[in-house]
Design an enzyme around this catalytic site. Sequence first.
Site, PDB file in Angstrom:
ATOM      1  N   ARG A 153     -13.399   1.060  -1.726  1.00 44.68           N
ATOM      2  CA  ARG A 153     -12.819   2.357  -2.040  1.00 44.68           C
ATOM      3  C   ARG A 153     -13.772   3.450  -1.576  1.00 44.68           C
ATOM      4  O   ARG A 153     -14.991   3.309  -1.645  1.00 44.68           O
ATOM      5  CB  ARG A 153     -12.555   2.489  -3.554  1.00 44.68           C
ATOM      6  CG  ARG A 153     -11.390   1.644  -4.051  1.00 44.68           C
ATOM      7  CD  ARG A 153     -10.066   2.150  -3.529  1.00 44.68           C
ATOM      8  NE  ARG A 153      -8.926   1.423  -4.059  1.00 44.68           N
ATOM      9  CZ  ARG A 153      -8.350   0.384  -3.471  1.00 44.68           C
ATOM     10  NH1 ARG A 153      -8.840  -0.069  -2.319  1.00 44.68           N
ATOM     11  NH2 ARG A 153      -7.301  -0.200  -4.009  1.00 44.68           N
ATOM     12  N   GLU A 189      -5.897   9.784   3.373  1.00 38.38           N
ATOM     13  CA  GLU A 189      -5.250   8.772   4.206  1.00 38.38           C
ATOM     14  C   GLU A 189      -3.790   9.142   4.466  1.00 38.38           C
ATOM     15  O   GLU A 189      -3.259  10.090   3.892  1.00 38.38           O
ATOM     16  CB  GLU A 189      -5.346   7.404   3.525  1.00 38.38           C
ATOM     17  CG  GLU A 189      -6.767   6.926   3.335  1.00 38.38           C
ATOM     18  CD  GLU A 189      -6.886   5.552   2.716  1.00 38.38           C
ATOM     19  OE1 GLU A 189      -7.996   4.994   2.715  1.00 38.38           O
ATOM     20  OE2 GLU A 189      -5.865   5.029   2.214  1.00 38.38           O
ATOM     21  N   HIS A 208      -7.069   1.508   6.543  1.00 38.19           N
ATOM     22  CA  HIS A 208      -6.789   0.886   5.245  1.00 38.19           C
ATOM     23  C   HIS A 208      -5.838  -0.299   5.429  1.00 38.19           C
ATOM     24  O   HIS A 208      -4.817  -0.418   4.736  1.00 38.19           O
ATOM     25  CB  HIS A 208      -6.208   1.889   4.255  1.00 38.19           C
ATOM     26  CG  HIS A 208      -6.456   1.501   2.824  1.00 38.19           C
ATOM     27  ND1 HIS A 208      -6.576   2.420   1.810  1.00 38.19           N
ATOM     28  CD2 HIS A 208      -6.617   0.293   2.233  1.00 38.19           C
ATOM     29  CE1 HIS A 208      -6.794   1.806   0.665  1.00 38.19           C
ATOM     30  NE2 HIS A 208      -6.822   0.502   0.894  1.00 38.19           N
ATOM     31  N   ALA A 228      -6.951  -3.668   5.581  1.00 38.82           N
ATOM     32  CA  ALA A 228      -7.619  -4.952   5.324  1.00 38.82           C
ATOM     33  C   ALA A 228      -6.711  -5.972   4.658  1.00 38.82           C
ATOM     34  O   ALA A 228      -6.758  -7.160   4.970  1.00 38.82           O
ATOM     35  CB  ALA A 228      -8.863  -4.720   4.469  1.00 38.82           C
TER      36      ALA A 228
END
Length: 365
Positions: free
Chosen positions: A280, A311, A330, A332
């Site tokens: 984070r 984002e 973002h 993953a």
Amino acid sequence: MSTLRDRRTTARVLVVDTAPNEMALTELAAFADLGLVPTVNLRRVTDAQLRARIGARYQTVDFDGFAENELAAHIEDEGRGFEAVKCRAGIPITASVLERATARSLQRRLVLVGRAAVGSDTFDRAAAQRLGVAIRTTPGANAAAVAELTVALMLDALRGVSRRANALRAGSWSEAVKDLPTGSLVDARVGLVGSGAIARRVADLVRAFGAEVWVFGSPRFTAERAAGWPGQRVERLGELLAGCDVVSVHVPATPETEGMIGADQLRLMRPGSVLINTARTSVLDERALDQALRVPHTGPWRAAVDVFGTEGPSFSSVLADNPHCTLSPHAAGMTWSAMQTASRRLVDEFARFVNDTGILNSAAR
């Protein structure tokens, strides 16, 4: 108390964002089998045929689930309300949203929110508890996927894969072979900040490359718990930062982890080391990292980051023009396997809630 299955059309679920592609139909059918009547937000469903198939079976809406006021208004649904809300990452279940969703003026009051993802950092947990709204997530569902990309980002930071590819596309062989030879995971010491399922999976993967693993965990990560780990437990964050060639962050966003790694901590890192953040953004200060990467011979040499303060379509980051940092959107946890697992586990969580509590029955008025 009767179960929800006895009154199949009495409870409503607002699906703010569905599982991706064909998984959406499976997920929606599973909710319907539980007795939950879905209303489906189509905003993030881009396939026209899938939108039509969903629309043929379920009531649909189209709104920005990341906009707090729009979300609250659609949960209120002109006074009809919903007993349950399902979402994925980043949806703002704030105190204001929860208060509006549980107002006594609604025909149906919210009692359950589920997120097909690991964390719930965009949920106001204190407000949910105060208002009697249960929260369900899917911890561990994407551990393998996040660990996999983490290692990929480590290799990119160490070996410069994306940077060299860009140089070759620009026609510069000399730039592409800059900084050769490189470091590698073989014989490297990898430090993991965090000791959860993702960190454990990363530890197994990097050891297969021949790396040594150090781990700094929460106070719950005692010597006894660390005994079965494929790595060495380190008691101080500073010791791990100063002693490792690669540092990877794997802690949740909590008041305790906010600002955990800032300018002072980055200065402890070895010259030539790399830093990976797939956790984070609140844990690792973006601006401090940007500044540290621009100062040679102090702190990390390269970094790779999958999470940012801003984002989505309005993405912005000071790291965006930093040549020493690899950026990832973002992504993953976004593999087919991980998202299917998260969807299935969340449906299971809803089923347990329905069957164990019966609260959804009494929520409808």
